[in-house]
Design a protein around this motif. Structure first.
Motif, short mmCIF file in Angstrom:
data_model
loop_
_atom_site.label_atom_id
_atom_site.label_comp_id
_atom_site.label_asym_id
_atom_site.label_seq_id
_atom_site.Cartn_x
_atom_site.Cartn_y
_atom_site.Cartn_z
N ASN A 259 0.51 -1.43 0.33
CA ASN A 259 0.22 -0.14 0.38
C ASN A 259 0.59 1.43 0.53
OD1 ASN A 259 -2.23 -1.60 0.03
ND2 ASN A 259 -2.57 -1.18 2.30
N THR B 275 -11.68 -0.06 -2.81
CA THR B 275 -10.45 0.05 -3.04
C THR B 275 -10.47 1.53 -4.27
OG1 THR B 275 -8.96 -1.08 -4.62
CG2 THR B 275 -11.15 -1.31 -4.81
N SER B 276 -9.22 2.61 -4.02
CA SER B 276 -9.36 3.88 -4.53
C SER B 276 -8.78 3.30 -5.74
CB SER B 276 -8.75 4.61 -3.77
OG SER B 276 -7.24 4.20 -3.87
N LYS B 277 -8.00 2.16 -6.72
CA LYS B 277 -7.05 1.51 -7.24
C LYS B 277 -8.03 1.07 -8.09
CE LYS B 277 -3.57 1.69 -3.50
NZ LYS B 277 -3.58 0.79 -3.07
N ILE C 174 -4.58 9.07 2.52
CA ILE C 174 -5.35 9.30 2.61
C ILE C 174 -6.36 10.38 2.97
CG2 ILE C 174 -7.44 7.87 2.83
CD1 ILE C 174 -5.42 5.95 3.99
N PHE D 1 -5.47 -4.10 -5.49
CA PHE D 1 -6.56 -4.06 -6.12
C PHE D 1 -7.93 -4.07 -5.68
CE2 PHE D 1 -4.43 -7.57 -8.06
CZ PHE D 1 -5.78 -8.24 -8.52
N ARG D 2 -7.87 -5.36 -4.63
CA ARG D 2 -9.59 -5.71 -4.55
C ARG D 2 -9.42 -5.24 -3.24
NH1 ARG D 2 -9.21 -11.37 -5.21
NH2 ARG D 2 -7.26 -12.50 -6.49
N GLY D 3 -9.59 -4.12 -2.33
CA GLY D 3 -9.27 -3.19 -1.34
C GLY D 3 -9.87 -3.67 -0.34
N LEU E 58 -7.03 -4.27 3.76
CA LEU E 58 -7.10 -3.19 5.49
C LEU E 58 -8.26 -3.53 6.06
CD1 LEU E 58 -6.31 0.45 4.76
CD2 LEU E 58 -4.89 -1.28 6.15
N ASP F 75 4.54 5.58 5.85
CA ASP F 75 5.49 6.08 4.29
C ASP F 75 5.40 7.80 4.75
OD1 ASP F 75 3.10 6.62 3.04
OD2 ASP F 75 2.96 4.79 3.45
P1 ADP Z 1 -6.13 -2.07 -1.82
O1 ADP Z 1 -4.50 -2.06 -2.01
O2 ADP Z 1 -6.53 -3.47 -2.50
O3 ADP Z 1 -7.08 -0.42 -2.60
P2 ADP Z 1 -5.96 -2.20 0.23
O4 ADP Z 1 -7.29 -2.79 1.70
O5 ADP Z 1 -5.38 -2.35 0.81
O6 ADP Z 1 -6.69 -2.81 -0.37
O7 ADP Z 1 -6.72 -0.67 0.96
C1 ADP Z 1 -7.33 0.06 0.66
C2 ADP Z 1 -7.61 1.49 0.59
O8 ADP Z 1 -6.82 2.34 1.67
C3 ADP Z 1 -6.12 1.40 -0.67
O9 ADP Z 1 -7.20 1.92 -2.37
C4 ADP Z 1 -5.84 3.05 -0.45
O10 ADP Z 1 -6.72 4.20 -1.45
C5 ADP Z 1 -6.23 3.35 0.42
N1 ADP Z 1 -4.55 3.29 1.42
C6 ADP Z 1 -4.05 2.07 2.12
N2 ADP Z 1 -2.89 2.54 2.63
C7 ADP Z 1 -2.71 4.00 2.27
C8 ADP Z 1 -1.55 4.15 2.39
N3 ADP Z 1 -0.59 3.48 2.55
N4 ADP Z 1 -1.48 5.27 1.63
C9 ADP Z 1 -2.47 6.12 0.95
N5 ADP Z 1 -3.52 4.86 1.03
C10 ADP Z 1 -4.29 4.33 2.00
#
Ligand code: ADP
Ligand code: MG
Length: 322
Positions: free
Chosen positions: A26, A70-72, A56, A87-89, A92, A51
């Motif tokens: 992430n 996911t924002s991706k 966010i 890419f699956r959200g 976290l 990091d």
């Molecule tokens: P994914 O990585 O599959 O999108 P995650 O559950 O890992 O899903 O994370 C969910 C969302 O939280 C991400 O899409 C991103 O927008 C945000 N996010 C998580 N970790 C970070 C980070 N270290 N810096 C910025 N945004 C983050």
């Protein structure tokens, strides 16, 4: 929904090292160029990843811990064209359903940072630009998982392996990690070839770097480059075997077979080649959406890729023959 998160957690979060992988990925996806990791209790007590990435937005914070937020990925068509690591959200929300998770984040243009925990709305906090995630008491609510974990030493090794792979996949990111009382690892950003070799030396050992042959080949839109051990420098163990596809760590049978074939007849029985190799190819030529942990891929042109890898290695090994 909570149950769904816990079920997903079983897929994504096998052990502390899986949490480390998801959090660091992430950070990489957020364009961080400095990532710090602290581990306590072999990851059972604390996994902290911080990091200096984009952070966010406060409005998105509650979403970050909810499933499939996911924002991706903005459309399903994009599923075939995945460039970011996550890419699956799922990561976290899954992690936060099996631990005490706290996340601090601040975007550059925000007046302050915000903090969120599993069951609480965001509150202001103090943190520089970027994101810090703290995962405490992993699997506290799943005793069966917790019992399944191995000794501290084994879990620490899994974490170190995970971090080594991530550090080799992103030379331009500076890393620092501390796993319990083991020595701190500091890897400055590596841009030039000598800097890269220095990082490889810290991770793979200086003997690998000393003997390594550099290779670089491309065919159509497929490129391979990296370092391989000459047959004379064979190893007893598989400790230096790293293969990356488009920046992603991959363990794949087709790749293993292609490499083995290149060394066929050159290595003594039972000996192992060492390699740190990077394959890049257009996103539409691979399918990474095979498993949530994304270690496996499917090649649309498997035979072509296999042939290219074997040929690139063979040519490099041949020129190095006395
Ligand atoms: P994914 O990585 O599959 O999108 P995650 O559950 O890992 O899903 O994370 C969910 C969302 O939280 C991400 O899409 C991103 O927008 C945000 N996010 C998580 N970790 C970070 C980070 N270290 N810096 C910025 N945004 C983050
Ligand atoms: Mg992710």
């Amino acid at each position: 929904l909570y149950l769904a998160n816990q079920i997903a957690a079983g897929e994504v979060v096998e052990r502390p090292a899986s949490v480390v992988k998801e959090l660091v990925e992430n950070s990489i996806d957020a364009s961080a160029d400095n990532i710090e990791v602290t581990i306590e209790g072999a990851g059972r007590q604390l996994i902290r990843v911080s990091d200096n990435g984009t952070g966010i937005h406060p409005d998105d914070l509650p979403l970050a811990l909810s499933r499939h937020a996911t924002s991706k990925l903005s459309s399903t068509e994009q599923l075939g064209m995945i460039a970011s690591l996550g890419f699956r959200g799922e990561a976290l929300p899954s992690i936060s359903s099996v631990s005490q998770l706290t996340l601090h984040s601040r975007q550059a243009d925000q007046p302050c940072a915000w903090q969120i925990t599993t069951d609480q709305d965001p509150i202001p906090s103090a943190h520089p630009q970027g994101t810090m995630v703290e995962v405490r008491d992993l699997f506290f609510n799943i005793p069966a998982r917790r019992r399944f974990l191995r000794s501290d030493k084994t879990e620490q090794q899994h974490i170190a392996t995970t971090l080594n792979r991530l550090a080799l996949s992103q030379f331009d990111v500076a890393f620092r990690w501390q796993i319990d009382k083991l020595g701190a690892i500091k890897l400055p950003a590596a841009i030039s070839q000598p800097q890269k070799l220095q990082r490889i030396g810290k991770i793979c050992g200086n003997s690998f770097v000393r003997d390594a042959l550099y290779l670089e080949q491309s065919y159509q839109d497929i490129d391979i480059h990296g370092w391989i051990s000459p047959p004379s420098a064979h190893r007893a163990q598989t400790d230096v075997q790293y293969f990356f596809i488009n920046g992603r760590v991959i363990r794949d049978r087709l790749i293993n077979h292609a490499i083995r074939q290149a060394y066929d007849g050159l290595l003594p029985e039972g000996r192992q080649p060492g390699y740190v190799l990077y394959l890049t190819l257009p996103l539409d030529k691979i399918d990474v959406n095979v498993h949530p942990t994304k270690h496996e891929v499917r090649f649309r042109e498997a035979r072509l890729v296999h042939g290219l890898i074997t040929k690139a290695l063979q040519e490099t090994l041949n020129t190095a023959q006395p």
